[in-house]
Design a protein around this motif. Sequence first.
Motif, PDB file in Angstrom:
ATOM      1  N   VAL A   1       0.779  -1.254   0.098  1.00  0.00           N
ATOM      2  CA  VAL A   1      -0.033   0.084  -0.077  1.00  0.00           C
ATOM      3  C   VAL A   1       0.931   1.240  -0.186  1.00  0.00           C
ATOM      4  CG1 VAL A   1      -1.785   1.422   1.229  1.00  0.00           C
ATOM      5  CG2 VAL A   1      -1.851  -1.096   1.278  1.00  0.00           C
ATOM      6  N   PHE A   2       1.827   1.136   0.861  1.00  0.00           N
ATOM      7  CA  PHE A   2       2.800   2.444   0.900  1.00  0.00           C
ATOM      8  C   PHE A   2       3.404   2.610  -0.412  1.00  0.00           C
ATOM      9  CE2 PHE A   2       3.166   2.029   5.618  1.00  0.00           C
ATOM     10  CZ  PHE A   2       2.705   3.162   5.857  1.00  0.00           C
ATOM     11  N   VAL A   3       3.891   1.989  -1.056  1.00  0.00           N
ATOM     12  CA  VAL A   3       4.552   2.201  -2.419  1.00  0.00           C
ATOM     13  C   VAL A   3       3.954   3.056  -3.510  1.00  0.00           C
ATOM     14  CG1 VAL A   3       5.974   1.549  -4.408  1.00  0.00           C
ATOM     15  CG2 VAL A   3       6.423   0.331  -2.168  1.00  0.00           C
ATOM     16  N   PRO A   4       2.690   2.788  -3.893  1.00  0.00           N
ATOM     17  CA  PRO A   4       2.024   3.533  -5.006  1.00  0.00           C
ATOM     18  C   PRO A   4       1.756   4.856  -4.030  1.00  0.00           C
ATOM     19  CG  PRO A   4       1.006   1.143  -4.642  1.00  0.00           C
ATOM     20  CD  PRO A   4       2.062   1.294  -3.487  1.00  0.00           C
ATOM     21  N   ILE A   5       1.484   4.862  -2.982  1.00  0.00           N
ATOM     22  CA  ILE A   5       1.319   6.261  -2.092  1.00  0.00           C
ATOM     23  C   ILE A   5       2.515   6.999  -2.278  1.00  0.00           C
ATOM     24  CG2 ILE A   5       0.779   7.407   0.012  1.00  0.00           C
ATOM     25  CD1 ILE A   5      -0.576   5.067   1.057  1.00  0.00           C
ATOM     26  N   ASP A   6       3.536   6.431  -2.075  1.00  0.00           N
ATOM     27  CA  ASP A   6       4.996   7.271  -2.284  1.00  0.00           C
ATOM     28  C   ASP A   6       5.198   7.695  -3.447  1.00  0.00           C
ATOM     29  OD1 ASP A   6       6.200   7.508  -0.061  1.00  0.00           O
ATOM     30  OD2 ASP A   6       7.848   5.902  -0.106  1.00  0.00           O
ATOM     31  N   VAL A   7       4.943   6.757  -4.700  1.00  0.00           N
ATOM     32  CA  VAL A   7       5.079   7.236  -5.927  1.00  0.00           C
ATOM     33  C   VAL A   7       4.410   8.419  -6.632  1.00  0.00           C
ATOM     34  CG1 VAL A   7       4.968   6.373  -8.239  1.00  0.00           C
ATOM     35  CG2 VAL A   7       5.934   4.878  -6.637  1.00  0.00           C
ATOM     36  N   VAL A   8       3.117   8.380  -6.195  1.00  0.00           N
ATOM     37  CA  VAL A   8       2.177   9.377  -6.508  1.00  0.00           C
ATOM     38  C   VAL A   8       2.574  10.750  -5.564  1.00  0.00           C
ATOM     39  CG1 VAL A   8      -0.353  10.220  -6.527  1.00  0.00           C
ATOM     40  CG2 VAL A   8       0.327   7.797  -7.274  1.00  0.00           C
ATOM     41  N   SER A   9       2.725  10.772  -4.505  1.00  0.00           N
ATOM     42  CA  SER A   9       2.857  11.802  -3.475  1.00  0.00           C
ATOM     43  C   SER A   9       3.935  12.311  -3.858  1.00  0.00           C
ATOM     44  CB  SER A   9       2.769  11.493  -2.015  1.00  0.00           C
ATOM     45  OG  SER A   9       3.780  10.488  -1.665  1.00  0.00           O
TER      46      SER A   9
END
Length: 327
Positions: free
Chosen positions: A148-156
């Motif tokens: 969950v954290f990685v896609p959030i990281d990429v976008v943010s």
Amino acid sequence: MEASTATTTTTSARAQPFGQTEINWDKLDKTKFYVVGAGIFTGVTVALYPMSVIKTRLQVATKDTVEKNAFSVIRGLLKSDGIPGLYRGFGTVITGAIPARIIFLTALETTKVAAFKMIEPLNLSEAPQAAVANGIAGMTSSLFSQSVFVPIDVVSQKLMVQGYSGHERYKGGIDVVRKIVRSDGIRGLYRGFGLSVMTYSPSSAVWWASYGSSQRVIWRFLGYGTDAEPAAPSDSKIVAVQASGGIIAGATASCITTPLDTIKTRLQVMGHERKSTARQVVKTLVKDDGWTGLYKGLGPRFVSMSAWGTSMILAYEYLKRLCAKDE
């Protein structure tokens, strides 16, 4: 912050402060824990989020970038966007952070129980025992939550650096997702996943190991766990020890894992027309700034991890006390 009843019963009576400051996972009201926790952690994120924006911008800055330090980054953001500039990508982070944190905390506490039971036969002293069990729990929970954290990281992170040092501008988080999927497919949202696991899992392991063991060292320094043990610690002393443990943990983890975080961040914010491998990123960093380039953003990351860690752990410990079931 151990969650094992077995630990409390197998340690000696002299370890009272640890038992008094720790609440077992099975003693928590889980519904209240998750609902109230979402509110508390959202508040902490609002307060500390700007540090992440500053750190990320410093890590992706090239040798031609005008803004060379944290203060110049802040001035540039305030000049161009005002206060909202310090919260670029915040909506994306806060939306995904709640499910990710639920996964992380559940895995952390349940794994910690199992870890303490697993290493109990080794008969380690308290500080090493806490370091090993907390380290295992921290690494495992990080592995589970990275999905969950990685896609959030990429976008943010793309939103954090848009328009900065030649990076593309976006209309919002959905626009970022649409463009990533169009150019790289779903796997584009997991760009840098391997490095994220290599960064956050060891970082989480080091953080929780340092936190668990440093508390025990501090308590012993204060005279607890000795033959001449003082009276039960006050609430203020408990908070002070937990805060100190959080600062030590954040400082230790940031110093050890910043190079990996810098490489990961650069890989995740690159446009599809500038794809590079981790090795190429390292070569560019070393060529432009020497080996110190791998520690770009160390100052903000040091402050960020210490501040985040201390604030989060105090909020977390408070939340556990608040959600403890009455005996």
